[in-house]
Scaffold this motif. Structure first.
Motif, PDB file in Angstrom:
ATOM      1  N   ASP A 131       0.843  -1.016  -0.038  1.00  7.24           N
ATOM      2  CA  ASP A 131       0.027   0.104  -0.098  1.00  7.24           C
ATOM      3  C   ASP A 131       0.847   1.382   0.007  1.00  7.24           C
ATOM      4  OD1 ASP A 131      -2.464  -1.238  -0.072  1.00  7.24           O
ATOM      5  OD2 ASP A 131      -2.900  -1.286   2.040  1.00  7.24           O
ATOM      6  N   LYS A 132       2.061   1.187   0.638  1.00  5.71           N
ATOM      7  CA  LYS A 132       2.985   2.378   0.556  1.00  5.71           C
ATOM      8  C   LYS A 132       3.420   2.738  -0.908  1.00  5.71           C
ATOM      9  CE  LYS A 132       4.492   1.775   5.454  1.00  5.71           C
ATOM     10  NZ  LYS A 132       5.678   1.603   6.297  1.00  5.71           N
ATOM     11  N   PHE A 133       3.280   1.825  -1.716  1.00  5.08           N
ATOM     12  CA  PHE A 133       3.481   2.352  -3.102  1.00  5.08           C
ATOM     13  C   PHE A 133       2.476   2.906  -4.094  1.00  5.08           C
ATOM     14  CE2 PHE A 133       6.856  -1.154  -2.235  1.00  5.08           C
ATOM     15  CZ  PHE A 133       8.200  -0.495  -2.928  1.00  5.08           C
ATOM     16  N   GLU A 240      11.916  12.249  19.886  1.00  5.40           N
ATOM     17  CA  GLU A 240      10.993  12.714  21.134  1.00  5.40           C
ATOM     18  C   GLU A 240      10.101  13.843  20.812  1.00  5.40           C
ATOM     19  OE1 GLU A 240      13.956  13.965  23.917  1.00  5.40           O
ATOM     20  OE2 GLU A 240      15.014  12.096  24.098  1.00  5.40           O
ATOM     21  N   LYS A 241      10.290  14.723  20.136  1.00  5.63           N
ATOM     22  CA  LYS A 241       9.372  15.833  19.718  1.00  5.63           C
ATOM     23  C   LYS A 241       8.489  15.540  18.403  1.00  5.63           C
ATOM     24  CE  LYS A 241      12.380  19.182  21.741  1.00  5.63           C
ATOM     25  NZ  LYS A 241      13.040  20.596  21.538  1.00  5.63           N
ATOM     26  N   LEU A 242       8.782  14.406  18.037  1.00  3.93           N
ATOM     27  CA  LEU A 242       8.156  14.004  16.579  1.00  3.93           C
ATOM     28  C   LEU A 242       8.165  15.271  15.761  1.00  3.93           C
ATOM     29  CD1 LEU A 242       7.010  11.504  15.179  1.00  3.93           C
ATOM     30  CD2 LEU A 242       4.894  12.435  15.600  1.00  3.93           C
ATOM     31  N   GLU A 472      14.825   0.367  17.127  1.00  5.40           N
ATOM     32  CA  GLU A 472      13.641   0.209  16.126  1.00  5.40           C
ATOM     33  C   GLU A 472      13.434   1.588  15.575  1.00  5.40           C
ATOM     34  OE1 GLU A 472       8.817  -1.061  16.221  1.00  5.40           O
ATOM     35  OE2 GLU A 472      10.084  -1.395  18.268  1.00  5.40           O
ATOM     36  N   LEU A 473      12.965   1.690  14.372  1.00  4.31           N
ATOM     37  CA  LEU A 473      12.957   2.893  13.480  1.00  4.31           C
ATOM     38  C   LEU A 473      11.383   3.031  13.534  1.00  4.31           C
ATOM     39  CD1 LEU A 473      15.702   2.153  10.978  1.00  4.31           C
ATOM     40  CD2 LEU A 473      15.882   3.733  12.699  1.00  4.31           C
ATOM     41  N   GLY A 474      10.863   4.278  13.200  1.00  3.15           N
ATOM     42  CA  GLY A 474       9.596   4.633  13.162  1.00  3.15           C
ATOM     43  C   GLY A 474       8.958   4.261  11.771  1.00  3.15           C
ATOM     44  N   ASN A 475       7.569   4.205  11.700  1.00  5.44           N
ATOM     45  CA  ASN A 475       6.965   3.852  10.685  1.00  5.44           C
ATOM     46  C   ASN A 475       7.160   5.031   9.567  1.00  5.44           C
ATOM     47  OD1 ASN A 475       4.679   2.690   9.298  1.00  5.44           O
ATOM     48  ND2 ASN A 475       3.691   4.539   9.300  1.00  5.44           N
ATOM     49  N   TRP A 476       7.701   6.247   9.678  1.00  4.34           N
ATOM     50  CA  TRP A 476       7.971   6.958   8.854  1.00  4.34           C
ATOM     51  C   TRP A 476       9.248   6.785   8.108  1.00  4.34           C
ATOM     52  CZ3 TRP A 476       8.025   8.031  14.296  1.00  4.34           C
ATOM     53  CH2 TRP A 476       9.303   7.935  15.011  1.00  4.34           C
ATOM     54  N   PHE A 477      10.122   5.830   8.781  1.00  8.14           N
ATOM     55  CA  PHE A 477      11.544   6.025   8.207  1.00  8.14           C
ATOM     56  C   PHE A 477      11.355   4.978   6.697  1.00  8.14           C
ATOM     57  CE2 PHE A 477      15.502   3.723   7.624  1.00  8.14           C
ATOM     58  CZ  PHE A 477      16.560   4.513   7.781  1.00  8.14           C
ATOM     59  N   GLU A 541       4.505  17.473   7.774  1.00 10.91           N
ATOM     60  CA  GLU A 541       3.006  17.036   7.578  1.00 10.91           C
ATOM     61  C   GLU A 541       3.016  15.763   7.021  1.00 10.91           C
ATOM     62  OE1 GLU A 541       1.190  19.086   4.369  1.00 10.91           O
ATOM     63  OE2 GLU A 541       1.352  21.354   5.563  1.00 10.91           O
ATOM     64  N   GLU A 542       4.301  15.443   6.213  1.00 11.35           N
ATOM     65  CA  GLU A 542       4.150  13.897   5.870  1.00 11.35           C
ATOM     66  C   GLU A 542       4.549  13.053   7.037  1.00 11.35           C
ATOM     67  OE1 GLU A 542       4.539  10.178   3.696  1.00 11.35           O
ATOM     68  OE2 GLU A 542       3.241  12.070   3.524  1.00 11.35           O
ATOM     69  N   LEU A 543       5.423  13.526   7.885  1.00 12.49           N
ATOM     70  CA  LEU A 543       5.994  12.655   9.291  1.00 12.49           C
ATOM     71  C   LEU A 543       4.903  12.409  10.004  1.00 12.49           C
ATOM     72  CD1 LEU A 543       8.103  11.730  11.012  1.00 12.49           C
ATOM     73  CD2 LEU A 543       8.273  13.862  11.848  1.00 12.49           C
ATOM     74  N   GLU A 544       3.883  13.385  10.369  1.00 11.88           N
ATOM     75  CA  GLU A 544       2.706  13.334  11.059  1.00 11.88           C
ATOM     76  C   GLU A 544       1.732  12.493  10.328  1.00 11.88           C
ATOM     77  OE1 GLU A 544       1.318  17.294  11.652  1.00 11.88           O
ATOM     78  OE2 GLU A 544       3.054  18.037  13.034  1.00 11.88           O
ATOM     79  N   ARG A 545       1.694  12.476   9.049  1.00 18.56           N
ATOM     80  CA  ARG A 545       0.591  11.609   8.582  1.00 18.56           C
ATOM     81  C   ARG A 545       1.307  10.238   8.697  1.00 18.56           C
ATOM     82  NH1 ARG A 545       0.061   8.283   4.375  1.00 18.56           N
ATOM     83  NH2 ARG A 545       2.252   8.703   3.608  1.00 18.56           N
ATOM     84  N   ARG A 546       2.550   9.772   8.554  1.00 16.84           N
ATOM     85  CA  ARG A 546       2.950   8.585   8.510  1.00 16.84           C
ATOM     86  C   ARG A 546       2.903   7.809   9.975  1.00 16.84           C
ATOM     87  NH1 ARG A 546       8.424   7.986   4.865  1.00 16.84           N
ATOM     88  NH2 ARG A 546       7.417   8.491   2.910  1.00 16.84           N
TER      89      ARG A 546
END
Length: 551
Positions: A131-133, A240-242, A472-477, A541-546
């Motif tokens: 789905d990410k594609f 820490e602050k996203l 562990e890397l976040g979903n945004w990575f 915006e993209e970071l927060e969406r992910r």
């Protein structure tokens, strides 16, 4: 000549004795039944010879072959733009940074109706990853072919960025603990002073950099790593602050470029760094004269390590190992990415010029069959590798040497390297999908100076050498999977383009400036005019969406 004749005879024997592959009888396909596809990759790569041995074996087993052509003399965007303007597309394409251009030109076939039909393709990614594609029209048009591990992770190499150094330099220095830029350049300076030339009189180059086109990451993005962050490519993510942070303007960025400026003024940095091409860069590394550089493993190692092996420079300690340098001693580093990285901004696509889309997807699917995958990456049993009584694949030293030989690779080996592939463990549960990750083969292929270096630092492989923490890397990575697909249709995309152009222009000037402070101030003024805040806002915006999508 006799060796080639013997190899061809053995290949004929292997072909005749082969069994079933992906449901197709070996040698079932005659030449008039074989589909000839075309592929263009928007990156420089060596081409294989027509009639390549393994390409022909695969063609006879699965009924298709691909003529691959690669980027020469243009940027990816320029090459893709030329193809779009012509309206004539290859059957398969990997446009690199030009994938969005192809999508916008309606040049690509959607994958949605085919993924479930082909199980080998389907299992490349989970449903969530597929789905990410999806593009903004809701469809999937390409798949990235790298960083997919099957079964157990078998990584022995550091396929990421690092400050690299030759093992002979570390041995000369008594295998010191290098933690900071000061540590690193101090050793390069002292070694070069004591050893100004190679044995043949070639002048030593203590440090070089690559600035050409998109490869200028070798110069510009080290500050994110030096501050202990992973490779998000275009930004830092403060977990820490996203919050998105611009690594171009941090105190560490200024410190790093100030250090480069200092080393350039000392004559430690290659005077030609700002103008050398990639080919010139590789040529310098191939001589063994370059002591260190900052680069991604995949950008140099597959070529350079083969050159060193065939010329004997590996036995003289010219192999490079990675260092996890940080802004201050004692900091954790994240130069190495332990998990697979999903980069959905580019990959392999099928174009609207393809005359048989079903057959094209079948070809991709067949390339992922285990026996075909073994042919692509291990070669022919008895010719390129052997199998012991436990089913473990291994190579003799002669086989390793021929696998590193340029002529042999062109005439015999066919990896289809920009088509989907696996890392990790073979479906037999014993072997690695690729020889570089076969632990026994990895160690057997190491030159003695490299073995001594690993032993001195208590390392068993390249990741151990760099010593990154495994967080562990976040979903945004990685965030570069978003920025790489930006276009000038948004304010953030306009800023991103201007930022890149400005850094291309100014960073070499900053490194070479006689007055660093003045040059840095001028660079920051030019950079601020690019409106990086627009880019950072879009990335936020993209970071927060992910992040929200992961909840």
């Amino acid at each position: 000549m006799k060796k080639r004749q013997a190899t061809s005879l053995l290949l004929t024997t292997v072909l005749a004795a082969s069994a079933f592959v992906v449901g197709v009888q070996a040698d079932e396909y005659s030449e008039d039944q074989i589909h000839n596809w075309t592929f263009f990759g928007a990156m420089p790569q060596p081409e294989i010879n027509d009639g390549n041995d393994i390409q022909e074996i695969i063609a006879k087993k699965i009924g298709a072959r691909v003529k691959e052509t690669w980027l020469t003399g243009q940027s990816a965007e320029e090459a893709v733009g030329t193809i779009i303007a012509s309206g004539e597309y290859p059957d398969f394409i990997d446009g690199g940074d030009g994938m969005k251009q192809l999508y916008d030109a309606d040049a690509l076939i959607a994958w949605d109706d085919y993924i479930d039909q082909y199980p080998n393709i389907k299992e490349l990614y989970s449903d969530a990853e597929w789905d990410k594609f999806r593009q903004d029209d809701g469809h999937i048009y390409w798949a990235n072919v790298f960083q997919n591990s099957y079964g157990e992770n078998r990584s022995t190499t550091h396929n990421d960025e690092a400050f690299w150094i030759q093992v002979k330099v570390l041995e000369w220095g008594g295998y010191p603990k290098l933690q900071t830029l000061d540590d690193y350049y101090d050793l390069l300076e002292r070694y070069a002073e004591a050893n100004p030339t190679l044995e043949d009189g070639t002048a030593v180059i203590p440090y070089t950099m690559l600035c050409e086109d998109w490869r200028y990451f070798c110069l510009e993005n080290a500050p994110e790593f030096l501050d202990g962050y992973p490779n998000d490519g275009s930004v830092i993510v403060d977990t820490e602050k996203l919050k998105i942070v611009d690594y171009n303007t941090t105190p560490t960025a200024k410190m790093y470029f100030s250090k480069l400026n200092e080393e350039y003024q000392k004559g430690i940095i290659d005077k030609e760094f700002a103008t050398q091409t990639y080919d010139e860069y590789i040529a310098k590394l191939s001589t063994g004269a370059v002591l260190g550089m900052c680069d991604q493993w995949w950008d140099f190692a597959y070529t350079i390590n083969d050159v060193f092996k065939t010329t004997g420079l590996d036995l003289k300690g010219c192999n490079y190992v990675p260092l996890g340098l940080t802004a201050e001693a004692g900091m954790d580093n994240m130069w190495h990415t332990y998990a697979d990285t999903l980069n959905n901004s580019s990959g392999l696509a099928i174009t609207t010029s393809c005359d048989d889309v079903d057959a094209a997807f079948k070809f991709i699917n067949d390339l992922l069959d285990q026996e075909i995958h073994d042919l692509r990456f291990w070669g022919v049993e008895g010719v390129d590798y052997l199998v012991d009584e436990n089913g473990m694949y291994y190579r003799t030293e002669e086989m390793r040497m021929q696998a590193a030989d340029t002529e042999y690779k062109a005439s015999h080996l066919c990896g289809y390297s920009y088509f989907p592939q696996w890392l990790g463990t073979s479906k037999d549960g014993i072997n690695a999908m690729q020889p570089s990750e076969q632990t026994s083969e990895f160690f057997a292929g190491l030159a003695e100076p490299l073995v001594k270096c690993f032993e001195a630092y208590g390392a068993e492989n390249y990741p151990d050498m760099i010593g990154s923490v495994n967080k562990e890397l976040g979903n945004w990575f990685p965030m570069y999977s978003y920025s790489n697909a930006m276009t000038t249709e948004t304010a953030g995309g306009v800023a991103w383009t201007k930022m890149g152009d400005t850094k291309h222009e100014w960073l070499p000037k900053v490194v070479m400036a006689s007055d660093f402070e003045s040059a840095w101030e001028s660079y920051m003024e030019a950079y601020s005019k690019c409106k990086p805040e627009d880019f950072l806002a879009e990335m936020q915006e993209e970071l927060e969406r992910r992040a929200a999508a992961a909840e």
